[in-house]
Design a protein around this motif. Structure first.
Motif, PDB file in Angstrom:
ATOM      1  N   PRO A   1      -1.288  10.821   4.879  1.00  0.00           N
ATOM      2  CA  PRO A   1      -1.366  11.643   3.818  1.00  0.00           C
ATOM      3  C   PRO A   1      -2.864  12.021   3.049  1.00  0.00           C
ATOM      4  O   PRO A   1      -2.817  12.825   2.223  1.00  0.00           O
ATOM      5  N   TYR A   2      -3.672  11.110   3.562  1.00  0.00           N
ATOM      6  CA  TYR A   2      -4.907  11.309   2.568  1.00  0.00           C
ATOM      7  C   TYR A   2      -6.199  12.159   3.323  1.00  0.00           C
ATOM      8  O   TYR A   2      -6.257  11.920   4.491  1.00  0.00           O
ATOM      9  N   GLU A   3      -6.808  12.620   2.693  1.00  0.00           N
ATOM     10  CA  GLU A   3      -8.184  13.346   2.984  1.00  0.00           C
ATOM     11  C   GLU A   3      -9.109  12.134   3.221  1.00  0.00           C
ATOM     12  O   GLU A   3      -9.055  11.175   2.607  1.00  0.00           O
ATOM     13  N   TRP A   4      -9.989  12.286   4.363  1.00  0.00           N
ATOM     14  CA  TRP A   4     -10.894  11.136   4.599  1.00  0.00           C
ATOM     15  C   TRP A   4     -11.670  10.494   3.410  1.00  0.00           C
ATOM     16  O   TRP A   4     -12.067   9.405   3.633  1.00  0.00           O
TER      17      TRP A   4
ATOM     18  N   MET B   1       0.883  -1.060   0.076  1.00  0.00           N
ATOM     19  CA  MET B   1       0.008   0.073   0.088  1.00  0.00           C
ATOM     20  C   MET B   1       1.137   1.345  -0.122  1.00  0.00           C
ATOM     21  O   MET B   1       1.631   1.348   0.848  1.00  0.00           O
ATOM     22  N   ASP B   2       0.674   2.086  -0.937  1.00  0.00           N
ATOM     23  CA  ASP B   2       1.580   3.405  -1.148  1.00  0.00           C
ATOM     24  C   ASP B   2       0.841   4.405  -0.236  1.00  0.00           C
ATOM     25  O   ASP B   2      -0.199   4.657  -0.454  1.00  0.00           O
ATOM     26  N   ARG B   3       1.526   4.651   0.818  1.00  0.00           N
ATOM     27  CA  ARG B   3       1.047   5.894   1.540  1.00  0.00           C
ATOM     28  C   ARG B   3       1.753   7.163   1.553  1.00  0.00           C
ATOM     29  O   ARG B   3       1.699   7.777   2.514  1.00  0.00           O
ATOM     30  N   GLY B   4       2.327   7.207   0.341  1.00  0.00           N
ATOM     31  CA  GLY B   4       3.152   8.614   0.438  1.00  0.00           C
ATOM     32  C   GLY B   4       4.553   8.401   0.693  1.00  0.00           C
ATOM     33  O   GLY B   4       4.863   7.147   0.613  1.00  0.00           O
ATOM     34  N   PRO B   5       5.247   9.552   0.672  1.00  0.00           N
ATOM     35  CA  PRO B   5       6.864   9.325   0.610  1.00  0.00           C
ATOM     36  C   PRO B   5       7.314   8.366   1.813  1.00  0.00           C
ATOM     37  O   PRO B   5       8.432   7.854   1.635  1.00  0.00           O
ATOM     38  N   HIS B   6       6.822   8.624   2.920  1.00  0.00           N
ATOM     39  CA  HIS B   6       7.221   7.669   4.119  1.00  0.00           C
ATOM     40  C   HIS B   6       6.727   6.674   4.216  1.00  0.00           C
ATOM     41  O   HIS B   6       5.428   6.186   4.085  1.00  0.00           O
ATOM     42  N   ARG B   7       7.509   5.577   4.562  1.00  0.00           N
ATOM     43  CA  ARG B   7       7.182   4.404   4.565  1.00  0.00           C
ATOM     44  C   ARG B   7       7.823   3.759   5.893  1.00  0.00           C
ATOM     45  O   ARG B   7       9.041   4.067   5.924  1.00  0.00           O
ATOM     46  N   PHE B   8       7.168   2.454   6.351  1.00  0.00           N
ATOM     47  CA  PHE B   8       8.088   1.972   7.537  1.00  0.00           C
ATOM     48  C   PHE B   8       9.268   1.349   6.865  1.00  0.00           C
ATOM     49  O   PHE B   8       9.234   0.803   5.921  1.00  0.00           O
TER      50      PHE B   8
ATOM     51  N   ASP C   1     -10.970  10.334   0.155  1.00  0.00           N
ATOM     52  CA  ASP C   1     -10.129   9.398  -0.952  1.00  0.00           C
ATOM     53  C   ASP C   1      -8.996   8.443  -0.249  1.00  0.00           C
ATOM     54  O   ASP C   1      -7.851   8.271  -0.798  1.00  0.00           O
ATOM     55  N   THR C   2      -9.053   8.327   1.015  1.00  0.00           N
ATOM     56  CA  THR C   2      -8.129   7.330   1.592  1.00  0.00           C
ATOM     57  C   THR C   2      -8.428   5.816   1.578  1.00  0.00           C
ATOM     58  O   THR C   2      -9.746   5.308   1.376  1.00  0.00           O
ATOM     59  N   PRO C   3      -7.298   5.252   0.995  1.00  0.00           N
ATOM     60  CA  PRO C   3      -7.586   3.611   0.882  1.00  0.00           C
ATOM     61  C   PRO C   3      -7.600   3.042   2.211  1.00  0.00           C
ATOM     62  O   PRO C   3      -7.839   1.881   2.349  1.00  0.00           O
ATOM     63  N   ASN C   4      -7.173   3.906   3.612  1.00  0.00           N
ATOM     64  CA  ASN C   4      -7.442   3.271   4.659  1.00  0.00           C
ATOM     65  C   ASN C   4      -8.708   3.377   5.356  1.00  0.00           C
ATOM     66  O   ASN C   4      -8.953   4.448   5.691  1.00  0.00           O
TER      67      ASN C   4
ATOM     68  N   GLU D   1       2.074  -2.342   6.000  1.00  0.00           N
ATOM     69  CA  GLU D   1       1.327  -1.177   5.756  1.00  0.00           C
ATOM     70  C   GLU D   1      -0.110  -1.291   4.968  1.00  0.00           C
ATOM     71  O   GLU D   1      -0.395  -0.648   4.132  1.00  0.00           O
ATOM     72  N   THR D   2      -0.604  -2.485   5.370  1.00  0.00           N
ATOM     73  CA  THR D   2      -1.877  -2.915   4.530  1.00  0.00           C
ATOM     74  C   THR D   2      -3.076  -3.425   5.530  1.00  0.00           C
ATOM     75  O   THR D   2      -4.050  -3.157   5.187  1.00  0.00           O
ATOM     76  N   LEU D   3      -2.486  -3.491   6.585  1.00  0.00           N
ATOM     77  CA  LEU D   3      -3.654  -3.865   7.666  1.00  0.00           C
ATOM     78  C   LEU D   3      -5.132  -2.712   7.723  1.00  0.00           C
ATOM     79  O   LEU D   3      -5.985  -3.137   7.725  1.00  0.00           O
ATOM     80  N   GLN D   4      -4.629  -1.426   7.611  1.00  0.00           N
ATOM     81  CA  GLN D   4      -5.589  -0.522   7.826  1.00  0.00           C
ATOM     82  C   GLN D   4      -6.523  -0.420   6.508  1.00  0.00           C
ATOM     83  O   GLN D   4      -7.506   0.301   6.316  1.00  0.00           O
ATOM     84  N   ALA D   5      -6.065  -1.133   5.445  1.00  0.00           N
ATOM     85  CA  ALA D   5      -6.829  -0.935   4.262  1.00  0.00           C
ATOM     86  C   ALA D   5      -7.652  -2.186   3.900  1.00  0.00           C
ATOM     87  O   ALA D   5      -8.600  -2.148   2.946  1.00  0.00           O
ATOM     88  N   LEU D   6      -7.710  -2.871   4.843  1.00  0.00           N
ATOM     89  CA  LEU D   6      -8.528  -4.422   4.769  1.00  0.00           C
ATOM     90  C   LEU D   6     -10.115  -4.274   5.170  1.00  0.00           C
ATOM     91  O   LEU D   6     -10.294  -3.316   6.211  1.00  0.00           O
ATOM     92  N   HIS D   7     -10.723  -4.833   4.307  1.00  0.00           N
ATOM     93  CA  HIS D   7     -12.243  -4.908   4.883  1.00  0.00           C
ATOM     94  C   HIS D   7     -12.309  -5.843   6.136  1.00  0.00           C
ATOM     95  O   HIS D   7     -13.159  -5.583   7.101  1.00  0.00           O
ATOM     96  N   GLN D   8     -11.454  -6.842   6.143  1.00  0.00           N
ATOM     97  CA  GLN D   8     -11.774  -7.664   7.121  1.00  0.00           C
ATOM     98  C   GLN D   8     -10.346  -8.064   7.857  1.00  0.00           C
ATOM     99  O   GLN D   8      -9.776  -9.166   7.937  1.00  0.00           O
TER     100      GLN D   8
END
Lengths: 205, 383
Positions: A140-143, A1-8, A145-148, A89-96
């Motif tokens: 970095p996302y607005e509420w 998941m691309d969350r912008g310039p900063h990544r773990f 358009d966030t994938p999170n 960096e993907t947990l927050q984008a999952l439905h389940q």
């Protein structure tokens, strides 16, 4: 998941992996983490990714990848079939997320999960003082358009692991690449990484 | 003529299993020979013979996969967009081989070939053959070319079935397998369409129980079979884009039966040109071989079928392919993953139906190019 310039930092994850182990990277993106693990840890790995363009990049790096949707779980994977299952960096984008966590500790002897800590001081401050959903370099996302879609705080995640009876073996808490002691991490860490106990050593499996 | 491809190529023939030689033992138990195989090669075999890629054609394909036979040829080989210098099957790096399948009608021994025992065409006395039989013939060709281990086998549709069979029959002879728009077993729907095609041929009076060589062939039946086949290779979306509801020669309906929609005229054309290059009996034999194909059924389960494979796999399916839908590609991949085989899978979002593997060259090509490169690296590293 691309969350912008900063990544773990991949280095932190790489530090958790034993050499020559087998690794399944869920939401592997362009395969960079797996590639680094192959080079530095001589692992045997494969990725799961949903986007075709990313899959092309993985194959270009010589990484085996399966196009699949993590929200469908890991039913194709046998219990205990990997040394490590990574969710970077993907947990927050999952439905389940709960379903997938359970699946990860079933398939992996260890699971590694990292996610942005919603409880970080600046996030709290933005919500408290501005009355707005946090938007900053870590989120970095607005509420709209966030994938999170499933944010949690570090404390929330610890609670969840204990409710699911998943032992936490180690945590790495970072504030912009610098380590934060666990005691203060829920307030001061921007990123949290958990090493979880998988199938072996768990009583009920 | 397109000069960026492999250029002028010459087909070659090799014959084996003739008198005094080992006949080919067919899956049916019959022994068969002699067998002539028509093949073409592009690029050159390297010194350690590790760069050979075998292309496996689909139902109506042939050995002519790339380039032109003569300067004046209007169209190149059937997969020319994929094979050539700097193309995905890069002939600067790989030695690419393609042969016509056993039972075919484009140079390899098939029902239209002369039976040396009688001096007449085999017709229905040609043995019923399977995908495995085709692969065994290809293996003899590959050995004849001095190659012990192929860098890769690659094919779409029926070619993908052969690729899978290769990894099972000759696990040590295939480093990589590229399986496009294919399946580990033909579905009931697929068998049904094949049955209609065969029926169209067999109910043409010209078919005469397969004995029509030198006489009027069952051209109408074969053309109808091809039309049906062609519909299954397209998609609702691709037909809509290509033809819509346009009429061929009129703007308005004439309300008589001379009205022809563009799609009708296209099918007529496809059927008509097919009979010039294809043999009706080959249609029957090859469609039957596809019908019989069921790896899970043959080896107990699909997982067990792949038990001994040593190849690295790339499986690609196409979103609009309703003849060999994506779930069938995924079944192959899941079985391989469960046996801890090295496999990559992707479904390309692509509108052209089953034919996508022939048409979607750019994205598919990128995947294949990378995969071949990785297999080559692996072979060089691990031997």
């Amino acid at each position: 998941m691309d969350r912008g310039p900063h990544r773990f930092s991949y280095d932190q994850i790489i530090g958790l992996i034993e050499p020559r182990s087998t690794v399944l990277d869920l939401g592997c993106g362009d395969g960079e983490l797996l590639h680094q693990l192959m080079v530095t840890r001589d692992i045997r790995g494969r990725g799961v990714e949903i986007e075709e363009a990313k899959i092309r990049e993985c194959l270009a790096k010589g990484i085996s990848v399966f196009q699949g949707d993590l929200d469908e779980g890991l039913k194709e994977y046998a219990t205990g079939s990997y040394d490590y299952v990574i969710l970077n960096e993907t947990l927050q984008a999952l439905h389940q997320p709960v379903m997938l966590l359970r699946e990860m500790v079933r398939v992996g002897r260890r699971a590694i999960v990292n996610f942005p800590n919603f409880g970080y001081l600046i996030n709290r401050a933005q919500l408290l003082l501005l009355g707005r959903m946090p938007v900053n370099r870590d989120l970095p996302y607005e509420w709209y358009d966030t994938p999170n879609i499933h944010f949690c705080t570090r404390r929330d995640f610890v609670d969840l692991c204990s409710r699911l009876d998943i032992p936490v073996l180690r945590t790495i808490d970072l504030r912009h690449e610098r380590h934060v002691p666990p005691r203060y991490a829920n307030l001061f860490a921007t990123e949290c990484c958990f090493l979880l106990q998988g199938v072996d050593g768990r009583k009920s499996v | 003529m397109d000069s960026s491809g492999v250029g002028i190529v010459a087909p070659q023939d090799i014959t084996f299993a003739g008198a005094g030689e080992d006949p080919l033992l067919l899956e049916s138990g019959r022994r068969f020979g002699p067998i002539t195989v028509r093949y073409e090669t592009y690029g050159s075999l390297n010194a350690d013979r590790t760069n050979a890629v075998l292309i496996l054609h689909a139902f109506s394909g042939d050995a002519h996969a790339a380039g032109f036979h003569q300067q004046t040829d209007r169209r190149p080989g059937w997969w020319d967009t994929m094979i050539g210098p700097a193309r995905p099957f890069d002939t600067n790096r790989y030695y690419v081989i393609c042969s016509n399948v056993l039972g075919g009608c484009r140079g390899t021994t098939g029902p239209g070939s002369l039976d040396p025992a009688t001096g007449r065409p085999y017709g229905l006395s040609f043995p019923v053959i399977t995908i495995e039989d085709m692969v065994n013939v290809q293996h003899r060709l590959v050995r004849h070319l001095g190659i012990d281990r192929l860098l890769a086998v690659a094919g779409g549709s029926m070619g993908g079935m052969q690729a899978l069979q290769w990894t099972i029959s000759y696990p040590d002879a295939v480093a990589g397998a590229i399986v496009l728009a294919s399946t580990a077993r033909l579905s009931a729907q697929g068998i049904a369409f094949n049955a209609v095609g065969r029926n169209a041929i067999m109910s043409d009076a010209g078919w005469n129980n397969g004995d029509y060589y030198g006489k009027e062939p069952p051209a109408r039946g074969l053309a109808i079979a091809r039309m049906i086949g062609h519909i299954t290779y397209l998609s609702d979306a691709s037909m809509h884009t290509k033809f819509g509801r346009r009429l061929q020669e009129r703007e308005q309906f004439g309300f008589d039966f001379s009205d022809q929609f563009e799609v009708e005229s296209y099918l007529e054309y496809q059927g008509g040109t097919f009979v010039d290059r294809f043999d009706a009996n080959t249609y029957i034999y090859l469609s039957k071989a596809i019908d019989y194909f069921d790896l899970g059924g043959k080896y107990g389960s699909l997982e067990r079928a792949f038990e001994k494979t040593k190849s690295k796999f790339l499986v690609v399916s196409y979103s609009s392919d309703w003849l060999y839908p994506s779930y069938q590609g995924k079944e192959i991949v899941v079985a391989l993953m469960r046996r801890r085989k090295d496999v990559s899978y992707t479904e390309l979002d692509c509108p052209y139906g089953h034919d996508s593997f022939l048409l979607e060259t750019e994205r598919q090509g990128a995947l294949i190019g990378s995969f071949l490169h990785t297999v080559l690296e692996t072979v060089r590293r691990d031997g």
